[in-house]
Write an enzyme that holds these catalytic residues in place. Structure first.
Site, PDB file in Angstrom:
ATOM      1  N   GLY A  20       0.816  -1.200   0.000  1.00 58.75           N
ATOM      2  CA  GLY A  20       0.000   0.000   0.000  1.00 58.75           C
ATOM      3  C   GLY A  20       0.852   1.253   0.000  1.00 58.75           C
TER       4      GLY A  20
ATOM      5  N   ASP B  42       9.282   0.798 -11.423  1.00 55.99           N
ATOM      6  CA  ASP B  42       8.532   1.455 -10.360  1.00 55.99           C
ATOM      7  C   ASP B  42       7.681   2.563 -10.987  1.00 55.99           C
ATOM      8  OD1 ASP B  42       7.590   2.272  -7.923  1.00 55.99           O
ATOM      9  OD2 ASP B  42       9.551   2.734  -7.052  1.00 55.99           O
TER      10      ASP B  42
ATOM     11  N   LYS C 121       7.381  -0.458   0.023  1.00 56.49           N
ATOM     12  CA  LYS C 121       7.550  -1.389  -1.105  1.00 56.49           C
ATOM     13  C   LYS C 121       8.679  -0.956  -2.036  1.00 56.49           C
ATOM     14  CE  LYS C 121       3.728   0.735  -3.732  1.00 56.49           C
ATOM     15  NZ  LYS C 121       3.496   1.821  -2.745  1.00 56.49           N
TER      16      LYS C 121
ATOM     17  N   ARG D  94      18.806   6.113  -4.432  1.00 57.92           N
ATOM     18  CA  ARG D  94      19.356   5.066  -5.284  1.00 57.92           C
ATOM     19  C   ARG D  94      20.870   5.212  -5.405  1.00 57.92           C
ATOM     20  NH1 ARG D  94      14.704   6.522  -8.622  1.00 57.92           N
ATOM     21  NH2 ARG D  94      16.044   7.565 -10.129  1.00 57.92           N
TER      22      ARG D  94
ATOM     23  N   ARG E 294       3.064   4.193   1.051  1.00 60.09           N
ATOM     24  CA  ARG E 294       4.073   4.395   2.096  1.00 60.09           C
ATOM     25  C   ARG E 294       4.312   3.131   2.923  1.00 60.09           C
ATOM     26  NH1 ARG E 294       6.757   8.482   0.063  1.00 60.09           N
ATOM     27  NH2 ARG E 294       5.623  10.457   0.033  1.00 60.09           N
ATOM     28  N   SER E 295       4.130   1.979   2.334  1.00 54.66           N
ATOM     29  CA  SER E 295       4.343   0.722   3.045  1.00 54.66           C
ATOM     30  C   SER E 295       5.809   0.331   3.096  1.00 54.66           C
ATOM     31  CB  SER E 295       3.547  -0.396   2.375  1.00 54.66           C
ATOM     32  OG  SER E 295       3.995  -0.590   1.039  1.00 54.66           O
TER      33      SER E 295
ATOM     34  N   HIS F 269      13.302   9.563  -4.299  1.00 53.73           N
ATOM     35  CA  HIS F 269      13.662   8.244  -4.830  1.00 53.73           C
ATOM     36  C   HIS F 269      15.044   8.277  -5.471  1.00 53.73           C
ATOM     37  CE1 HIS F 269       9.893   5.637  -4.846  1.00 53.73           C
ATOM     38  NE2 HIS F 269       9.539   6.720  -4.192  1.00 53.73           N
ATOM     39  N   ARG F 270      15.322   9.317  -6.229  1.00 51.58           N
ATOM     40  CA  ARG F 270      16.597   9.401  -6.950  1.00 51.58           C
ATOM     41  C   ARG F 270      17.766   9.491  -5.967  1.00 51.58           C
ATOM     42  NH1 ARG F 270      15.486  13.515  -9.900  1.00 51.58           N
ATOM     43  NH2 ARG F 270      14.760  12.337 -11.697  1.00 51.58           N
TER      44      ARG F 270
END
Length: 400
Positions: free
Chosen positions: A230, A301, A235, A275, A232-233, A271-272
């Site tokens: 879901g 994603d 994943k 990584r 903000r889980s 996100h960037r």
């Protein structure tokens, strides 16, 4: 060449003294670990830790034949007592090589952080690499890379070290990668084993003896994985974690840039930044050609945004267009994608939202999207060796 792991934990051990965290509280029995120390063929000791003689005795080994003791990192705290009969421990300058009377050759490997790694070649030609906690080899070059039968490294703390070794061919499919210097960053037990297996690594209890070059127990990395969860889980973090020990990953962002949307830009930037710098990014929803081609692992994603784009293209939000051919067109696009997943030769980790367990959407279009996403997840997951559901940051294995 035979190695006995007298300890496999971080320098402070696991559980850490006086640490109240859940991981330390659960580190009992085989999950309790002394500071890492490795006995090679009974003659070479890599890192000397408190209680080394007792640890050797519990493992059915003796330190009486040890002719060289090498340290890989500074030992903070009280001085470690050297058991009677052992030579004084020392560290070898980077690049220097020792030739032992037992036929072993040991070369000191430079690290990008404090400490020294050791490449050991046995009398039988088998090779192992031992890295210190928090360290990764510095200055690796493909032209002079050496391949190893076994690597003992801080896989959890420095997954990029394993990625660097893979990138130059020093670690291959038959390399037995052992996680050592284990701390409380990862919960012990099944969760730790699952995360390590995703990186092609494993952990063993203290006192385990292994034969270098025997790779039957090397875990197979799942080639296709679907990670559900879901909002903000966790994943996406779980998906990224599964590939952080591999070089040259292609991150496929299906959401686009959404010019002018500052909130979306902040999400993308988060996100960037998370990584590894060696990963490349492709912003596209055209997944089939990527799956059909050769290349590095793919991290997709996410499938939820791919579906939004696909439904936009077939006019799924308009009831008349949906009934007049849009539904059929979407089914064909999903079937094309799943066929590509089935046929791909690349390592793939895909992320998708699990929205079928929440509130029923108030609009017909929302219900249509929920239903189609459920069908897409089921079809995609059928083609994957492993399917995970992430809830509150905890990954539950549904398949594999």
């Amino acid at each position: 060449m035979e190695v006995t792991l007298l300890g496999t934990g971080a320098p402070a051990g696991l559980p850490r003294p006086d640490c109240p965290c859940a991981a330390c509280a659960a580190a009992l029995g085989p999950d309790a670990r002394a500071a890492t120390a490795v006995l090679v063929d009974g003659t070479l000791l890599l890192d000397l830790t408190p209680g080394a003689a007792f640890a050797a005795a519990r493992a059915g080994r003796s330190l009486g034949g040890v002719r060289q003791v090498l340290l890989s990192h500074p030992h903070n705290g009280p001085a470690v007592e050297v058991p009677a009969g052992l030579p004084q421990p020392g560290r070898v300058p980077d690049g220097r090589e020792l030739a032992l009377l037992t036929g072993h050759r040991v070369r000191a490997v430079a690290m990008d952080a404090g400490g020294t790694g050791y490449a050991v070649t046995g009398p039988d030609g088998q090779r192992l690499l031992y890295l210190p906690p928090g360290g990764a080899p510095a200055g690796l070059e493909e032209a002079r890379a050496e391949s190893y039968d076994m690597v003992l490294a801080d896989v959890v703390g420095r997954p990029d070290a394993l990625a660097r070794l893979r990138g130059v061919g020093s670690v291959g499919p038959t390399t037995d990668v052992l996680a050592v210097h284990l701390d409380h960053d990862v919960p012990p037990g099944a969760e730790s084993r699952r995360r390590l297996a995703a990186a092609g690594a494993r952990a063993v209890p203290d006192g385990t003896t292994l034969v270098v070059g025997a790779y039957e127990d090397v875990p197979d990395v799942p080639r296709r994985t679907l990670v559900l969860g879901g909002a903000r889980s966790g994943k996406s973090v779980e998906a990224e974690r599964r590939l952080e020990s591999f070089p040259d990953v292609l991150y496929v962002a299906t959401g686009g840039t959404r010019g002018g949307d500052t909130e979306w830009a902040a999400r993308v930037a988060l996100h960037r930044d998370r990584r590894p710098g060696s990963w490349r990014t492709a912003e596209t929803t055209d997944l089939v050609p990527l799956l059909a081609g050769d290349g590095p692992p793919l991290l997709i994603d996410c499938l939820s945004l791919w579906l939004t784009d696909a439904m936009d293209r077939v006019g799924a939000w308009d009831d008349a267009e949906w009934a007049g051919g849009g539904e059929k067109a979407l089914r064909e696009r999903v079937a094309e994608l799943t066929r590509a997943v089935r046929a791909t030769r690349r390592t793939v980790v895909a992320v998708s939202n699990e929205v079928g367990s929440g509130i029923v959407p108030a609009t017909a279009s929302g219900r249509r999207y929920r239903d189609e996403l459920g069908r897409l997840n089921a079809a995609f997951g059928t083609e994957c060796e492993q399917v995970l559901l992430v809830v509150a940051g905890q990954a539950l294995v549904l398949r594999g």
